[in-house]
Structures are given as structure tokens and as C-alpha cells.
Enzyme design. Structure first.
Site, PDB file in Angstrom:
ATOM      1  N   TRP A 149       0.660  -1.303  -0.086  1.00  0.00           N
ATOM      2  CA  TRP A 149      -0.003   0.112   0.101  1.00  0.00           C
ATOM      3  C   TRP A 149       0.945   1.310   0.061  1.00  0.00           C
ATOM      4  O   TRP A 149       0.299   2.383  -0.071  1.00  0.00           O
ATOM      5  CB  TRP A 149      -0.684  -0.086   1.220  1.00  0.00           C
ATOM      6  CG  TRP A 149      -0.126  -0.371   2.392  1.00  0.00           C
ATOM      7  CD1 TRP A 149       0.029  -1.579   2.995  1.00  0.00           C
ATOM      8  CD2 TRP A 149       0.385   0.432   3.382  1.00  0.00           C
ATOM      9  NE1 TRP A 149       0.595  -1.567   3.953  1.00  0.00           N
ATOM     10  CE2 TRP A 149       1.001  -0.497   4.421  1.00  0.00           C
ATOM     11  CE3 TRP A 149       0.799   1.813   3.630  1.00  0.00           C
ATOM     12  CZ2 TRP A 149       1.645  -0.038   5.525  1.00  0.00           C
ATOM     13  CZ3 TRP A 149       1.503   2.426   4.603  1.00  0.00           C
ATOM     14  CH2 TRP A 149       2.031   1.398   5.682  1.00  0.00           C
ATOM     15  N   ASN A 150       2.124   1.203   0.185  1.00  0.00           N
ATOM     16  CA  ASN A 150       2.710   2.453   0.224  1.00  0.00           C
ATOM     17  C   ASN A 150       3.263   3.118  -0.955  1.00  0.00           C
ATOM     18  O   ASN A 150       3.178   4.389  -1.003  1.00  0.00           O
ATOM     19  CB  ASN A 150       4.255   2.105   1.368  1.00  0.00           C
ATOM     20  CG  ASN A 150       5.099   1.298   0.493  1.00  0.00           C
ATOM     21  OD1 ASN A 150       4.733   0.449  -0.152  1.00  0.00           O
ATOM     22  ND2 ASN A 150       6.346   1.471   0.650  1.00  0.00           N
ATOM     23  N   LYS A 173      -1.884  -7.672  -8.169  1.00  0.00           N
ATOM     24  CA  LYS A 173      -3.289  -7.100  -7.130  1.00  0.00           C
ATOM     25  C   LYS A 173      -2.482  -6.321  -6.249  1.00  0.00           C
ATOM     26  O   LYS A 173      -1.301  -6.582  -5.623  1.00  0.00           O
ATOM     27  CB  LYS A 173      -3.578  -8.582  -6.296  1.00  0.00           C
ATOM     28  CG  LYS A 173      -4.533  -8.092  -5.284  1.00  0.00           C
ATOM     29  CD  LYS A 173      -4.909  -9.301  -4.110  1.00  0.00           C
ATOM     30  CE  LYS A 173      -3.743  -8.983  -3.190  1.00  0.00           C
ATOM     31  NZ  LYS A 173      -4.085  -7.648  -2.125  1.00  0.00           N
ATOM     32  N   GLY A 224       6.274  -6.709  -0.444  1.00  0.00           N
ATOM     33  CA  GLY A 224       5.550  -6.701   0.938  1.00  0.00           C
ATOM     34  C   GLY A 224       6.152  -6.911   2.328  1.00  0.00           C
ATOM     35  O   GLY A 224       7.607  -6.653   2.288  1.00  0.00           O
ATOM     36  N   SER A 225       5.790  -7.256   3.171  1.00  0.00           N
ATOM     37  CA  SER A 225       6.161  -7.704   4.579  1.00  0.00           C
ATOM     38  C   SER A 225       7.150  -9.067   4.432  1.00  0.00           C
ATOM     39  O   SER A 225       6.979  -9.628   3.625  1.00  0.00           O
ATOM     40  CB  SER A 225       5.508  -7.613   5.528  1.00  0.00           C
ATOM     41  OG  SER A 225       4.348  -8.582   5.496  1.00  0.00           O
ATOM     42  N   GLU A 246      10.502  -8.614  -2.617  1.00  0.00           N
ATOM     43  CA  GLU A 246      11.029  -7.059  -1.991  1.00  0.00           C
ATOM     44  C   GLU A 246      10.445  -6.959  -0.731  1.00  0.00           C
ATOM     45  O   GLU A 246       9.285  -6.696  -0.759  1.00  0.00           O
ATOM     46  CB  GLU A 246      10.612  -6.154  -3.017  1.00  0.00           C
ATOM     47  CG  GLU A 246      11.274  -6.432  -4.516  1.00  0.00           C
ATOM     48  CD  GLU A 246      12.626  -6.589  -4.653  1.00  0.00           C
ATOM     49  OE1 GLU A 246      13.303  -5.677  -3.757  1.00  0.00           O
ATOM     50  OE2 GLU A 246      13.247  -7.386  -5.084  1.00  0.00           O
ATOM     51  N   LEU A 247      11.216  -6.903   0.289  1.00  0.00           N
ATOM     52  CA  LEU A 247      10.654  -6.825   1.646  1.00  0.00           C
ATOM     53  C   LEU A 247      11.110  -5.891   2.574  1.00  0.00           C
ATOM     54  O   LEU A 247      11.311  -4.789   1.861  1.00  0.00           O
ATOM     55  CB  LEU A 247      10.849  -8.359   2.287  1.00  0.00           C
ATOM     56  CG  LEU A 247      10.672  -9.494   1.479  1.00  0.00           C
ATOM     57  CD1 LEU A 247      11.319 -10.722   2.378  1.00  0.00           C
ATOM     58  CD2 LEU A 247       9.086  -9.805   1.081  1.00  0.00           C
ATOM     59  N   CYS A 280      10.021   1.656   2.189  1.00  0.00           N
ATOM     60  CA  CYS A 280      10.824   0.636   2.313  1.00  0.00           C
ATOM     61  C   CYS A 280      12.225   0.825   2.489  1.00  0.00           C
ATOM     62  O   CYS A 280      12.844   0.291   3.506  1.00  0.00           O
ATOM     63  CB  CYS A 280      10.731  -0.411   1.555  1.00  0.00           C
ATOM     64  SG  CYS A 280      11.034   0.056  -0.076  1.00  0.00           S
ATOM     65  N   GLU A 378      11.142  -2.633  11.652  1.00  0.00           N
ATOM     66  CA  GLU A 378      10.896  -1.814  10.825  1.00  0.00           C
ATOM     67  C   GLU A 378       9.647  -0.774  11.444  1.00  0.00           C
ATOM     68  O   GLU A 378       8.470  -1.472  11.834  1.00  0.00           O
ATOM     69  CB  GLU A 378      10.313  -1.985   9.512  1.00  0.00           C
ATOM     70  CG  GLU A 378       9.995  -1.267   8.628  1.00  0.00           C
ATOM     71  CD  GLU A 378       9.304  -2.088   7.153  1.00  0.00           C
ATOM     72  OE1 GLU A 378       8.547  -2.802   7.141  1.00  0.00           O
ATOM     73  OE2 GLU A 378      10.007  -1.844   6.080  1.00  0.00           O
TER      74      GLU A 378
HETATM   75  P1  NAD Z   1       2.040  -7.221   3.365  1.00  0.00           P
HETATM   76  O1  NAD Z   1       2.953  -8.473   3.348  1.00  0.00           O
HETATM   77  O2  NAD Z   1       0.980  -7.344   4.603  1.00  0.00           O
HETATM   78  O3  NAD Z   1       0.932  -7.170   2.142  1.00  0.00           O
HETATM   79  C1  NAD Z   1       1.648  -7.012   0.919  1.00  0.00           C
HETATM   80  C2  NAD Z   1       0.777  -7.459  -0.187  1.00  0.00           C
HETATM   81  O4  NAD Z   1       0.577  -8.961  -0.027  1.00  0.00           O
HETATM   82  C3  NAD Z   1      -1.029  -7.164  -0.020  1.00  0.00           C
HETATM   83  O5  NAD Z   1      -1.352  -6.902  -1.516  1.00  0.00           O
HETATM   84  C4  NAD Z   1      -1.611  -8.147   0.710  1.00  0.00           C
HETATM   85  O6  NAD Z   1      -2.780  -8.117   0.439  1.00  0.00           O
HETATM   86  C5  NAD Z   1      -0.905  -9.514   0.079  1.00  0.00           C
HETATM   87  N1  NAD Z   1      -0.961 -10.685   0.856  1.00  0.00           N
HETATM   88  C6  NAD Z   1      -1.337 -10.705   2.094  1.00  0.00           C
HETATM   89  N2  NAD Z   1      -1.271 -11.916   2.428  1.00  0.00           N
HETATM   90  C7  NAD Z   1      -0.772 -12.823   1.248  1.00  0.00           C
HETATM   91  C8  NAD Z   1      -0.600 -14.221   0.827  1.00  0.00           C
HETATM   92  N3  NAD Z   1      -0.895 -15.133   1.987  1.00  0.00           N
HETATM   93  N4  NAD Z   1      -0.206 -14.534  -0.326  1.00  0.00           N
HETATM   94  C9  NAD Z   1      -0.188 -13.525  -1.249  1.00  0.00           C
HETATM   95  N5  NAD Z   1      -0.161 -12.210  -0.967  1.00  0.00           N
HETATM   96  C10 NAD Z   1      -0.788 -11.998   0.218  1.00  0.00           C
HETATM   97  O7  NAD Z   1       2.902  -5.919   3.186  1.00  0.00           O
HETATM   98  P2  NAD Z   1       2.315  -4.397   3.572  1.00  0.00           P
HETATM   99  O8  NAD Z   1       1.977  -4.184   5.111  1.00  0.00           O
HETATM  100  O9  NAD Z   1       1.077  -3.968   2.539  1.00  0.00           O
HETATM  101  O10 NAD Z   1       3.451  -3.583   2.999  1.00  0.00           O
HETATM  102  C11 NAD Z   1       4.322  -3.118   3.965  1.00  0.00           C
HETATM  103  C12 NAD Z   1       5.834  -3.902   3.708  1.00  0.00           C
HETATM  104  O11 NAD Z   1       6.291  -3.723   2.611  1.00  0.00           O
HETATM  105  C13 NAD Z   1       6.794  -3.009   4.604  1.00  0.00           C
HETATM  106  O12 NAD Z   1       7.502  -3.917   5.194  1.00  0.00           O
HETATM  107  C14 NAD Z   1       7.749  -2.438   3.588  1.00  0.00           C
HETATM  108  O13 NAD Z   1       8.843  -2.331   3.741  1.00  0.00           O
HETATM  109  C15 NAD Z   1       7.519  -3.412   2.225  1.00  0.00           C
HETATM  110  N6  NAD Z   1       7.923  -2.924   1.135  1.00  0.00           N
HETATM  111  C16 NAD Z   1       9.031  -3.281   0.587  1.00  0.00           C
HETATM  112  C17 NAD Z   1       9.508  -2.914  -0.721  1.00  0.00           C
HETATM  113  C18 NAD Z   1      10.713  -3.255  -1.378  1.00  0.00           C
HETATM  114  O14 NAD Z   1      10.885  -3.014  -2.445  1.00  0.00           O
HETATM  115  N7  NAD Z   1      11.653  -3.791  -0.675  1.00  0.00           N
HETATM  116  C19 NAD Z   1       8.640  -1.721  -1.323  1.00  0.00           C
HETATM  117  C20 NAD Z   1       7.623  -1.130  -0.564  1.00  0.00           C
HETATM  118  C21 NAD Z   1       7.174  -2.005   0.529  1.00  0.00           C
END
Ligand code: NAD
Length: 513
Positions: A149-150, A173, A224-225, A246-247, A280, A378
Site C-alpha cells: 500500500w505504500n 493485485k 510487501g512484508s 522485495e521486503l 521501504c 521496521e
Molecule cells: P503485506 O505483506 O501485509 O501485504 C503485501 C501484499 O501481499 C498485499 O497486497 C496483501 O494483500 C498481499 N498478501 C497478504 N497475504 C498474502 C498471502 N498469503 N499471499 C499472497 N499475498 C498476500 O505488506 P504491507 O503491509 O502491505 O506492505 C508493507 C511492507 O512492504 C513493509 O514491510 C515495506 O518495507 C515493504 N515494502 C518493500 C518494498 C521493497 O521494494 N523492498 C517496497 C515497498 C514496501
């Protein structure tokens, strides 16, 4: 009141009511794609991909070229959608979601053909006389793209353009809290001429994401996370399909005694608060050498007086809302943990009492250490955590003492020293005299080390990561096969002599080898 909540529905899909993080008023309803919807989308993608892959790369690149103009023309509409869903400052929306996207579209439009055209590569040694080697960059098929979402528009657009220009179809998605910003990527690329079905951005939550990851795609590109990244990696391992992850990060900033302190103080604010700190590669830990610590802190606090937070979301505001109440809970918990363990809070450290909605005040904290959550995990908030260190060696040791390794930044007037310190950071990338920038530089391969990720995206390597690099070996001369059956002692002896000639005995042989 939560940013979204499930609502009753009569059909077989999950329905969520979404709220604005700025006003907490409802802004829309999200109907989450279910497993059947995902399966149907993957089937459509597979059908569309064959025709798209047969389209010459130059034609594919023209879609990205046209998309550049469309993003520029529709920038206000895109920013409005992003700001409505996230509450980010409008200037952040412009730099991160518009400028970066246009730059990335331009870069891949310009370079796709040269990155992906088939190549001839010289075969080394004696085999080079008889064999020709060609390398083909074949699209993988259907790519699953899951984003957070960021950066709800840029993170879909930037990976989608690489994957589709490489000849794949994409089922993407965005996050459940920013679905319509993500959807805009499909609208823009289709309006730019991308055939229907090549990029489908589905609306949905984690269950929808899980269905994509397990739905029979050929690669997953996940941002994501760490916790979700692990689940995605396990799902991909079970299917033997590749993924990039990319976490999260916990980036460190090192301020040396010879730094331009004014610039470094600006960099600390921007690095920590850009995108409300939901970056991130945001600066989460600042290590300042003793000799300049007091002056650096003075400058930071002075500049902090002018950092503006407001609910208008015009271009004159600096720090927007926290995008999600879930993140607000983490920010507040980390700050309270630091406070309870003896940290000093110089400014901020609380929700903004003058604004309704999810606003956390820009915050400066000192007397922090690795026994505090705010330094180890984080936080993803608009917070500067500043720690005094004896020297650069201590700064480097603390910077690397982290389970994360995404990015970092080093500040010194001696560029060579900056380069040496940056190279010693155990991170995916690093900046000297600037906040973390590498995701915004398309030519830079981007990816984390340690818990911050697996694999790299962006640039030539990232784009080729959406292909299979297929070597095709062609015999030049034909005729009788040298090594045809039957094997016998004489042919083995001939092979032994050849090896002696090539690697042991003669200068001519060594030259040929
Ligand atoms: P999140 O992991 O909760 O969600 C990320 C995405 O995954 C969402 O679209 C979510 O709906 C989906 N998702 C959730 N459960 C899933 C599953 N079991 N299987 C597949 N998809 C699933 O992360 P968030 O809170 O939305 O994002 C924030 C995190 O993203 C932070 O840790 C940030 O540092 C990281 N981030 C990393 C980068 C990078 O390039 N390294 C860039 C932006 C954000």
C-alpha cells in the site's frame, strides 16, 4: 475505527468497506476477487500472452511510450486517487507515483529492445570452432504481481511494465487498502494500447493474493512484508516456480565528522519522513559521530520547526497521514517502548492533536539503542531516531547489526571514504550524500539482503528476470559426429591427446583453449 471492515454480502465474495485515513469517512467498497475469479483471470492471461509475446518488442515498447504521455496528462487524477486512498502528502504522490513512473516507463521503452533482443555469444575454446551460441530471452508466461500500500501505483506500474514488455501477461493485485490506485496501472496501459488480458489488476485482500500465488502462474514478483514474503516463498518453492521478494527494511544513515551537516540534516528529515515514513528504504536509524552530534541534532531540531503537516493535501505540506491504522499501532508501540526504556523525545512522539484522521507528528528521538524495538524492527513512520557513536567504525558496526539489509546512506565530503563505507554496508544498495534513491533509478538493480528480500528487480537484470535466458547451441559444419558411438580405447586416447595439446603441452593449444 479501522481503515477497512468486512461487510455482509449476498454473493460468494468478501466485501470490505474502505475508509479514508485522512477523514476516516467511507471512501468505497472493495469486492475481493475469489479463487474462481483468480483462476479465470489466469486463464485469460495465458490466452492473451501468446499473441502478445509474438508482437515485436519494438511494438510492445510503444505501449510504454504512449503511457508516458497518458500518465503526464492524467497526473492530477492519479494523484487524487492515491491521496484519497493513502492520505500521503501530495508532493510525495507527485515525486513517487508520477515522476518515478514516467521515468521508469521511459527507461524501459527506450531499452527493452536492446535488453531483450537475441544475442550471439562467442563459445570459448576449441568448441568455438564448431559451435555457435545464441541466447534468447523468452517470456516466462504469466507473472503474478503482488504489491503493498505504500507505493500503490508505482509498485504495480514499475514491475508490470518490465514484465509485459518482456512478453509476459501479468495478473496483479494491489493492497486491499489501496485497490483503485493499483487498478489505474491497468487502465493507463490499456489506454496506451496494451491488449486486454495482458495486464489484469485484480481487487482483493491477502486471500486473493494467495490464490494468485498458488494459481498456476510462472513467476511471482512480490513486494510487501517479511512475514507474507516467507509465505509466498514457501508457496513458490512448493510449485518450483521462481519469485523475487522485495521486503521490509530498517535502513541506517551514517553521518561522518566531515559531512555537510546542513545537507545531512535535510537528508535525515526527507529520508525518514518521505511518504510519511512508509518507504521501504526509509531512514530508520541515524548514527552520528560524536564530534558533530550536537551540531547535527541542533540543525535537525531547527529544521523540524518548519516541517509542515496538514490535512489539505496540497503541495505545500510535507508529511501526510499514516496510511493505515494497522501501521499507526506499530508506530505508537515502538515509540512507547523507546520512551519506557529511557529515550528522549525532542518533538512529536504522539498523534497530531490538531488533525482528525491518522496523523502522527514528525518525531525526533535520541538516546536510543538496540535494546529498543524502534531500532531493531521496521517502524515505517515519520520518525528520526538519532544515536551518538564514537566514530565511523562504531557507526558501521551498528548499521550492520540488523536482521534487515535493504538500503542505507552515508554522509561525508570525502566521496572515496563514502564509497568505502557504503561498500561495507551489508545492504542491497546504498547512497552517499543522499537518501536512499536506488529504487528510483531504473538502471540500478534493486533488492535486499538478509530478511529484506530475495533476488533483484529493475534495470537490465530485473527485466531479464521476467524471461528465461535460453541458450541455443548450433553446430556450424555438420558431417560425421566426432563423438559418435561406438566408444573405444582409441577414441579415448584421442581425447586424452587433445586435452594434453590444449591444456598441458603447447602454446598453440593454450591459445586455442
Ligand atoms: P503485506 O505483506 O501485509 O501485504 C503485501 C501484499 O501481499 C498485499 O497486497 C496483501 O494483500 C498481499 N498478501 C497478504 N497475504 C498474502 C498471502 N498469503 N499471499 C499472497 N499475498 C498476500 O505488506 P504491507 O503491509 O502491505 O506492505 C508493507 C511492507 O512492504 C513493509 O514491510 C515495506 O518495507 C515493504 N515494502 C518493500 C518494498 C521493497 O521494494 N523492498 C517496497 C515497498 C514496501
Amino acid at each position: 475505527m479501522a481503515l477497512y471492515e468486512p461487510i455482509e454480502s449476498a454473493d460468494a465474495r468478501r466485501h470490505l468497506l474502505l475508509r479514508s485515513p485522512v477523514t476516516m469517512e467511507p471512501v468505497g467498497e472493495l469486492v475481493c476477487a475469489n479463487m474462481e475469479d483468480v483462476a479465470a483471470a489466469i486463464a485469460i492471461a495465458r490466452k492473451a500472452q501468446a499473441g502478445w509475446a509474438a508482437t515485436p518488442i519494438r511494438e510492445r515498447a510503444k505501449v510504454a511510450e504512449r503511457a508516458v504521455q497518458l500518465v503526464l496528462e492524467r497526473q492530477d487524477e492519479i494523484m487524487d486517487t492515491v491521496v484519497r486512498e493513502t492520505g500521503k502528502a501530495r508532493a510525495d504522490a507527485m515525486s513517487m507515483e508520477i515522476f518515478s513512473v514516467v521515468d521508469s516507463l521511459c527507461y524501459y521503452a527506450k531499452h527493452a529492445e536492446s535488453f531483450l533482443k537475441p544475442r550471439k555469444r562467442r563459445v570459448h575454446g576449441i568448441l568455438g570452432i564448431a559451435k555457435q551460441l545464441r541466447i534468447l530471452y523468452k517470456p516466462l508466461g504469466v507473472v503474478g504481481l503482488i504489491t503493498p500500500w505504500n507505493g500503490p501505483f508505482v509498485l504495480v506500474m514499475n514491475q508490470a511494465v518490465q514484465a509485459v514488455l518482456a512478453g509476459n501477461a501479468v495478473v496483479a493485485k494491489g493492497s486491499e487498502v489501496t485497490p483503485y490506485s493499483a487498478k489505474l496501472a491497468q487502465t493507463i496501459l490499456e489506454d496506451a494500447g496494451l491488449p486486454p488480458g495482458v495486464l489484469q489488476v485484480l481487487l482483493g485482500d491477502g486471500e486473493t493474493g494467495n490464490a494468485i500465488v498458488r494459481g498456476g502462474v510462472d513467476k511471482v514478483s512480490f513486494t510487501g512484508s517479511v512475514a507474507t514474503g516467507r509465505k509466498v516463498a514457501e508457496a513458490c518453492a512448493g510449485q518450483l516456480i521462481p519469485c523475487t521478494l522485495e521486503l521490509g527494511g530498517n535502513d541506517a544513515m551514517i553521518v561522518c565528522a566531515d559531512a555537510d551537516l546542513d545537507r545531512a540534516a535535510d537528508g535525515a528529515w526527507l529520508g525518514s519522513c518521505m511518504n510519511t515514513g512508509h518507504y521501504c528504504c526509509g531512514t530508520e536509524r541515524i548514527y552520528v559521530v560524536d564530534a558533530v552530534y550536537d551540531e547535527f541534532l541542533r540543525l535537525v531540531l531547527e529544521k523540524g520547526k518548519h516541517v509542515k503537516q496538514g490535512a489539505e493535501h496540497g503541495f505545500a505540506e510535507d508529511v501526510g497521514a499514516v496510511f493505515w491504522d494497522r501501521q499507526m499501532t506499530i508506530i505508537e508501540a515502538h515509540v512507547e517502548d523507546a520512551r519506557s526504556k529511557g529515550a528522549t523525545i525532542h518533538m512529536g512522539g504522539r498523534r497530531n492533536p490538531n488533525l482528525s484522521g491518522l496523523y502522527y507528528e514528525p518525531t525526533v528521538i535520541t538516546e536510543v539503542g538496540n535494546h529498543m524495538e524502534i531500532m531493531c524492527f521496521e517502524t515505517f513512520g515519520p520518525i528520526l531516531c538519532i544515536q551518538r557513536v564514537a566514530d565511523e567504525d562504531e557507526a558501521l558496526r551498528l548499521a550492520n547489526d540488523s536482521e534487515f539489509g535493504l538500503n542505507g546512506n552515508v554522509w561525508t565530503k570525502d566521496k572515496e571514504k563514502g564509497y568505502r563505507l557504503a561498500a561495507a554496508m551489508d545492504t542491497g544498495s546504498c547512497s552517499v550524500n543522499d537518501m536512499a534513491l536506488s529504487y528510483g533509478i531504473p538502471a540500478a538493480p534493486f533488492g535486499g539482503r538478509k530478511s529484506s528480500g530475495v533476488g533483484q528487480v529493475n534495470g537490465k537484470k530485473g527485466m531479464r528476470g521476467y524471461t528465461h535466458e535460453m541458450p541455443i547451441v548450433i553446430d556450424r559444419f555438420g558431417g560425421k559426429m566426432q563423438n559418435a558411438y561406438p566408444n573405444n580405447v582409441k577414441s579415448a586416447e584421442g581425447m586424452r591427446k587433445l586435452m594434453d595439446f590444449l591444456w598441458r603441452k603447447t602454446p598453440l593449444g593454450r591459445w586455442l583453449a
